[in-house]
Enzyme design. Sequence first.
Site, PDB file in Angstrom:
ATOM      1  N   TYR A  24       3.798  -4.261   8.965  1.00 37.42           N
ATOM      2  CA  TYR A  24       3.203  -3.377   9.966  1.00 37.42           C
ATOM      3  C   TYR A  24       2.829  -4.082  11.261  1.00 37.42           C
ATOM      4  CZ  TYR A  24       3.979   0.506   7.098  1.00 37.42           C
ATOM      5  OH  TYR A  24       4.640   1.485   6.388  1.00 37.42           O
ATOM      6  N   PHE A  59       0.810  -1.219   0.000  1.00 35.23           N
ATOM      7  CA  PHE A  59       0.000   0.000   0.000  1.00 35.23           C
ATOM      8  C   PHE A  59       0.841   1.266   0.000  1.00 35.23           C
ATOM      9  CE2 PHE A  59       0.300   1.350   4.508  1.00 35.23           C
ATOM     10  CZ  PHE A  59       0.805   0.199   5.111  1.00 35.23           C
ATOM     11  N   ALA A  87       9.719  -2.430   0.843  1.00 35.73           N
ATOM     12  CA  ALA A  87       8.378  -2.691   0.307  1.00 35.73           C
ATOM     13  C   ALA A  87       7.396  -2.284   1.400  1.00 35.73           C
ATOM     14  CB  ALA A  87       8.220  -4.161  -0.032  1.00 35.73           C
ATOM     15  N   LYS A  88       6.486  -1.422   1.036  1.00 39.58           N
ATOM     16  CA  LYS A  88       5.495  -0.977   2.039  1.00 39.58           C
ATOM     17  C   LYS A  88       4.375  -2.020   2.036  1.00 39.58           C
ATOM     18  CE  LYS A  88       3.195   3.314   3.365  1.00 39.58           C
ATOM     19  NZ  LYS A  88       3.417   3.201   4.794  1.00 39.58           N
ATOM     20  N   ALA A  89       4.651  -3.107   2.743  1.00 37.64           N
ATOM     21  CA  ALA A  89       3.756  -4.265   2.720  1.00 37.64           C
ATOM     22  C   ALA A  89       3.006  -4.373   4.039  1.00 37.64           C
ATOM     23  CB  ALA A  89       4.564  -5.528   2.476  1.00 37.64           C
TER      24      ALA A  89
END
Length: 306
Positions: free
Chosen positions: A160, A36, A154-156
């Site tokens: 989070y 995202f 990688a903004k995965a």
Amino acid sequence: MAYQNLKVWFDGEILDYEKVKVPVLTHSLQYGSGIFEGIRAYNTDKGPAIFRLREHIERFLNSAKIYHMDLRYKKEELEKAVVEVVRENKLNECYIRPFAFYNDDQIGLSPFGKKVSVFIAAVPFGKYLSLDGGTKCKISTWKRISSETLPIQAKASGNYLNSIIANLEAKFAGYDEAILLGQNGYVAEGAGENIFLVKNSTIITPGPQADILMGVTRDTIMQISNFLGYTVVERNVHKEELYTADEVFFTGTAAEITPIVNIDGIKIGDGNVGNVTKKIRETYYNIVHGKVKEFEHFLTYVNEKL
Ligand code: PMP
């Protein structure tokens, strides 16, 4: 539902938010396999403008590439889609969430060959860590995941969980937010923010070798600091340097520039928001609202055709 009457872009179409449905067994919901972005649009004299759209979309595409996700949309198509969503929702200021995920509910871990869907939502959004007087942070007992374990650039979604456990630890201990150290013991970043400190008018931040997400706001702040004549140094930061800094602040699309006035119960500087932080924050707000011509190239005006 937190939001009503929203329009979202879903696989190329603008749809009513209420009508977009995914099965509860969807792969990315079970396994955190989505990627995202978080982008903001701000009001300007020329209507809403999206801040650093290109850089966010590039990071989105890089996240997809790292995870072998074929989004089927080119950079320009995604940029256009973001503009369309903001325009459709008639929002002057908003937070924009592009998301790509495995839209498949067949049980099974491997996403190999599964369908990828992309949506883009835009929602009204105010301050994130809404604390103009500054936040109180806790240095987490959880370490930032290293890029040997997971690709940190990688903004995965799955990354989070590391942020969430650290944030919850901080919240349950009475703090506002967590600061995570990297596997090497040096300061990495906040749960969803990069971190800067100010010492003797020099601005210091962990560099690209630290296990940090290379934030778009981080880059903006470095450019603003140079613009304002401050020296910026990227280097390893010991946690005790945070305690003895003159000023410390978080940066991020959601967090913008959030001053940190207390860490682990230790007052930072005199415990008030510092002057350098104030100056940078003021300049940042002027830039995002289209008031600084040197930085206008960061803005995509929604009412101008792409
Ligand atoms: N680090 C982490 C872990 C984040 O989630 C974010 C928010 N995207 C940032 C840093 C700041 O990145 P940006 O300035 O691009 O929003």
